[in-house]
Design an enzyme around this catalytic site. Structure first.
Site, PDB file in Angstrom:
ATOM      1  N   ASN A  43       0.838  -1.194   0.000  1.00 20.72           N
ATOM      2  CA  ASN A  43       0.000   0.000   0.000  1.00 20.72           C
ATOM      3  C   ASN A  43       0.875   1.247   0.000  1.00 20.72           C
ATOM      4  O   ASN A  43       1.554   1.539   0.996  1.00 20.72           O
ATOM      5  CB  ASN A  43      -0.909   0.024   1.230  1.00 20.72           C
ATOM      6  CG  ASN A  43      -1.704   1.322   1.305  1.00 20.72           C
ATOM      7  OD1 ASN A  43      -2.677   1.515   0.584  1.00 20.72           O
ATOM      8  ND2 ASN A  43      -1.286   2.245   2.162  1.00 20.72           N
ATOM      9  N   GLU A  44       0.889   1.964  -1.114  1.00 19.68           N
ATOM     10  CA  GLU A  44       1.426   3.321  -1.280  1.00 19.68           C
ATOM     11  C   GLU A  44       2.935   3.431  -1.171  1.00 19.68           C
ATOM     12  O   GLU A  44       3.477   4.552  -1.182  1.00 19.68           O
ATOM     13  CB  GLU A  44       0.754   4.294  -0.305  1.00 19.68           C
ATOM     14  CG  GLU A  44      -0.747   4.431  -0.545  1.00 19.68           C
ATOM     15  CD  GLU A  44      -1.404   5.547   0.235  1.00 19.68           C
ATOM     16  OE1 GLU A  44      -2.512   5.955  -0.154  1.00 19.68           O
ATOM     17  OE2 GLU A  44      -0.808   6.021   1.231  1.00 19.68           O
ATOM     18  N   ASN A  45       3.674   2.329  -1.115  1.00 21.42           N
ATOM     19  CA  ASN A  45       5.114   2.442  -0.926  1.00 21.42           C
ATOM     20  C   ASN A  45       5.855   2.824  -2.203  1.00 21.42           C
ATOM     21  O   ASN A  45       6.827   3.585  -2.145  1.00 21.42           O
ATOM     22  CB  ASN A  45       5.671   1.136  -0.353  1.00 21.42           C
ATOM     23  CG  ASN A  45       5.144   0.860   1.033  1.00 21.42           C
ATOM     24  OD1 ASN A  45       4.610   1.744   1.696  1.00 21.42           O
ATOM     25  ND2 ASN A  45       5.267  -0.375   1.483  1.00 21.42           N
TER      26      ASN A  45
ATOM     27  N   GLY B  51       5.116   6.342  -2.503  1.00 23.57           N
ATOM     28  CA  GLY B  51       5.888   7.071  -1.513  1.00 23.57           C
ATOM     29  C   GLY B  51       7.315   7.305  -1.952  1.00 23.57           C
ATOM     30  O   GLY B  51       7.877   8.391  -1.755  1.00 23.57           O
TER      31      GLY B  51
ATOM     32  N   SER C  90      -0.440  -0.625  -4.680  1.00 24.81           N
ATOM     33  CA  SER C  90      -1.646   0.186  -4.770  1.00 24.81           C
ATOM     34  C   SER C  90      -1.281   1.559  -4.216  1.00 24.81           C
ATOM     35  O   SER C  90      -1.027   1.693  -3.017  1.00 24.81           O
ATOM     36  CB  SER C  90      -2.782  -0.429  -3.958  1.00 24.81           C
ATOM     37  OG  SER C  90      -3.977   0.290  -4.106  1.00 24.81           O
TER      38      SER C  90
END
Length: 806
Positions: free
Chosen positions: A417-419, A422, A463
């Site tokens: 999730n979002e790494n 990021g 994601s």
């Protein structure tokens, strides 16, 4: 035959920080044991969470004793099996160290036969502080950035235990899954891996088995499905075998809305000659699943295809339903899943900062036809790829892929999730200075494990993710997208500027139901900025964003009751606006996954169902916009058009009156449109100029069935003061409330929990023209008398009119 004996009784808990042993529940955790013993206050109330931080920084010992008079004499092997230890644990039996663990998301097995005594065995599990371990790994490998000032990426533990922008910081320890003795002879089934496929009208199960041996005898593996049986021999000394079962004329497993979620029993047995040694059973479903990621004129598609049918995903993100996960049982899952299904949801995304859920979760999803996307457990942080984490990540992934792959509801593995996002956008690269951050997990380790063990399912690296390192990971034209600028910096109408292919995260906040907030917070008076309310708002500048989100839509609220109603209504409006827009783009956009369905404690958050299980107004809005058949007015070429979206298996054919109406109920213009929408399709119908051109934009609207279009924002509308007639008709266990509008009333909502904390209502957010009526059913106990003013006035009965005309 293998015998499993649970060891769940007689446990006690001790630590230097508490006096004497405390009775312990297994499975469970330290917090729930201390709470049951009356040694700590409820962490969910007021700011008690802050006073309990010491628990996560302490060491704990769980102890029990048991007799084993028969196990060692009757079996070649006796193993201690611990399905889940949270997290940094040293396990001893009769003073002998069996092993040390550091992964909440794995199970462990220890050979203990030689250590067992007929009576008086002492089993202890020593838990070190998760903080101490994580900080030690950080110091050894070097610090890495994350979204919160907590060390969750340095330990294989549920990240949200360390707090999130919707959750408390309650760092748990304990035996959180079953533990017991497994007694067996000759051999046992170590793993069973069914790869399910479809070949024409036939279903195929390729059952791959590994065995653990205590003897070298030849073995037989037998698999059976729907009366079809096949066997394979495991030669003496060998540890692997495969069996193929072909089932003719198989019934397919279909997702909700597309057909029946047919399932079959798969049984696998291991035997030595005529003697059965071990057995394994699961429900499976025959279906195919793939991702359509073809390039097109608009970018790159992201469409989930099940049994050859493209599926529009009407999804919600799922977080652990309680910060103390052992309190979530099958009944709790069933309640949440029922709420999801009743809201039109067909897809649950298990978010990467939580956990791999229990068998009950996936079994219920299987039975209901709910699709599940499973994140691997990485979220919002740069994760080290070195030891001691690298081997833990690989072992955890292999175990969980094999455990979950029998479930037909599971249709996608997602790397994180979002790494990846990021790393691109959150100023990580300079801080990392070349250190690893997880890319090797998401692009190499995890896809390798999925492709080798579970080839029937697609894997997606993250994601959000665009599908290639050459395109920004959150490019809406490619792959999956997260939209968070709306909540953080933009008005919700900014959703209308997006044309995503698949929206995997987006959301808008609101406080929980009043009864939930009042139970959790003892502030007197209760205000948006009172201490307890602020403590149960974990988002950075959350209340500031709530206030800015109201600007341009509603006036500043006059008091707490208006604030509570306005922010809950604005959440529902924001998500309605977004989902109607995204669904109207079908087939360009083929999915929306709302952040989030549920909460893990009482909190102001993005959820549709709050931490006490109460449905917020957002839930009722979601039920409307996630309905199989959706009517919505959308701007097209500078004017509103009627868009009909049909996510049902039957064509949608109807005639509808579309009217421009004054707030007093006068029809100013009218047309009749013919709907002919194919199954799983949509149509856009332009409307005549006289219908879409108002004489008075502040005092008119367009209607078509329950779809409405207002020509201005609430603050600019000439709402009348809301006037309604209310008739309350009690029945055993509740009351029917008939409401007749004397004026236009927009988003009429009855807050049943303000009548009684036990009460619920069957509908909210109803817009009525003068003379129209609605009957709302309230169920619950301790309701006021039918003639009580409470039924007819704020804060129980509210409308959007109230917020403007006040």
């Amino acid at each position: 035959m293998l015998v499993l004996r649970p060891l769940h009784s007689g446990w006690t808990l001790r630590a230097p920080s508490i006096d004497g042993p405390v009775p312990a529940t297994v499975p469970g955790c330290v917090h729930t044991d201390l709470l049951a013993a009356g040694l700590i206050p409820d962490p969910y109330l007021d700011a008690n969470e802050l006073d309990l931080a010491w628990i996560g920084r302490s060491s704990w010992v769980y102890s029990t004793s048991f007799d084993a008079a028969t196990e060692a004499d009757q079996a070649d092997r006796v193993d201690l099996v611990a399905d889940g230890l949270d997290t940094v644990a040293t396990v001893t039996l009769n003073g002998v160290r069996l092993g040390r663990t550091a992964n909440m998301h794995r199970g462990y097995r220890f050979d203990v036969r030689s250590l067992l005594r007929p009576v008086g065995n002492v089993l202890e599990v020593h838990f070190d502080s998760a903080y101490e371990y994580a900080l030690g790994v950080r110091d050894a490998l070097g610090a890495r950035p994350n979204a919160y000032d907590e060390p969750f990426q340095y330990i294989r533990k549920m990240a949200s235990n360390f707090g999130w922008d919707w959750g408390p910081t309650l760092v748990t320890a304990g035996i959180w899954r079953p533990i017991g003795l497994s007694s067996w002879s000759v051999a046992r089934l170590d793993s069973v891996r069914p790869v399910v496929s479809v070949d024409g009208a036939d279903g195929i199960v390729d059952v791959h088995v590994t065995v653990e041996r205590a003897a070298d005898d030849p073995l037989t593996v037998t698999a059976s499905v729907a009366g079809v049986t096949a066997s394979a021999t495991v030669p003496a000394g060998a540890t692997e075998a495969s069996v193929r079962v072909r089932v003719p004329d198989v019934r397919l497993w279909w997702p909700r809305g597309y057909g029946d979620p047919a399932r079959y029993d798969l049984s696998v047995t291991l035997s030595a000659g005529p003697d059965p040694l071990d057995a394994w059973q699961r429900h499976i479903g025959f279906r195919t699943v793939e991702l359509d990621t073809a390039a097109d004129a608009d970018g790159t598609a992201f469409t989930l295809v099940v049994n050859g049918m493209p599926v529009f995903v009407r999804g919600v993100n799922w977080i652990p339903d309680d910060a103390f996960v052992t309190r979530v049982d099958r009944a709790r899952y069933e309640a949440r899943f029922t709420q999801a299904v009743d809201a039109g949801v067909n897809y649950l995304r298990v978010w990467g900062g939580g956990r791999y859920e229990s068998e009950d979760f996936y079994d219920l999803a299987d039975s209901l036809g709910l699709l599940v996307g499973q994140d691997f457990l990485f979220a919002c942080a740069a994760y080290p790829e070195e030891e001691p984490l690298a081997s833990e990540v690989a072992a955890e992934a292999r175990e969980q892929v094999v455990r979950l792959m029998p479930h037909p509801s599971l249709v996608m593995w997602v790397g994180n999730n979002e790494n990846i996002w990021g790393w691109h956008d959150w100023d990580w690269q300079a801080a990392l200075d070349g250190r690893t951050w997880g890319e090797g997990y998401y692009l190499d380790v995890l896809p390798g494990i999925v492709h080798s063990l579970d080839p029937s399912r697609p894997y997606w690296p993250g994601s959000p993710y665009s599908g290639t390192p050459d395109v920004h990971p959150n490019d809406p034209a490619h792959g999956t997208t997260h939209i968070w600028d709306v909540w953080n910096t933009h008005d919700y109408r900014h959703y209308g500027t997006y044309r995503p292919r698949f929206l995997a995260e987006f959301g808008f906040q609101a406080p929980p139901s009043f009864a939930t907030l009042r139970r959790a917070v003892s502030d007197d008076p209760l205000t948006p900025a009172s201490p307890g309310v602020l403590h149960h708002q974990k988002a950075a500048d959350g209340n500031g964003k709530l206030a800015r989100g109201l600007a341009g839509h509603f006036p500043a609220p006059a008091d707490f009751d208006d604030w509570h109603w306005a922010t809950q209504l604005n959440q529902a409006r924001a998500i309605t606006f977004g989902i109607e827009h995204f669904r109207s783009l079908r087939p360009l956009c083929m999915g929306t996954i709302l952040w989030q369905l549920n909460d893990n404690w009482p909190v102001t958050s993005w959820s549709a169902v709050d931490g006490d299980g109460r449905r917020k107004p957002l839930w009722f809005a979601l039920r409307r916009v996630y309905a199989d058949r959706l009517l919505t007015f959308q701007p097209r070429d500078g004017a509103p058009a009627l868009v009909a979206v049909n996510d049902s298996a039957l064509p949608w054919q109807a005639q509808l009156d579309v009217q421009r109406v004054s707030f007093t109920g006068d029809i100013r213009a009218k047309t009749t449109v013919t709907l002919d929408v194919p199954a799983f399709g949509s149509v856009t119908l332009p409307l005549p100029a006289d219908v879409v051109t108002p004489d008075s934009p502040s005092a008119e609207l367009i209607t078509a069935d329950r779809a409405v279009w207002f020509f201005a924002e609430d603050v600019d509308l000439a709402y009348p003061a809301a006037s309604v007639d209310v008739t309350v008709r009690p029945f055993d266990g509740g009351a029917d409330v008939e409401i007749t509008a004397r004026t236009l009333v927009r988003d009429l909502t009855l807050f049943a929990d303000r009548l009684s904390p036990s009460a619920t209502v069957d509908d909210q957010l109803v817009t009525l023209l003068p003379g129209a009526s609605v009957t709302l059913r309230v169920t619950g106990s301790d309701l006021p008398a039918p003639d009580s003013p409470a039924w007819r006035t704020a804060p129980v009965l509210r409308t959007a009119n109230d917020l403007v005309t006040a």
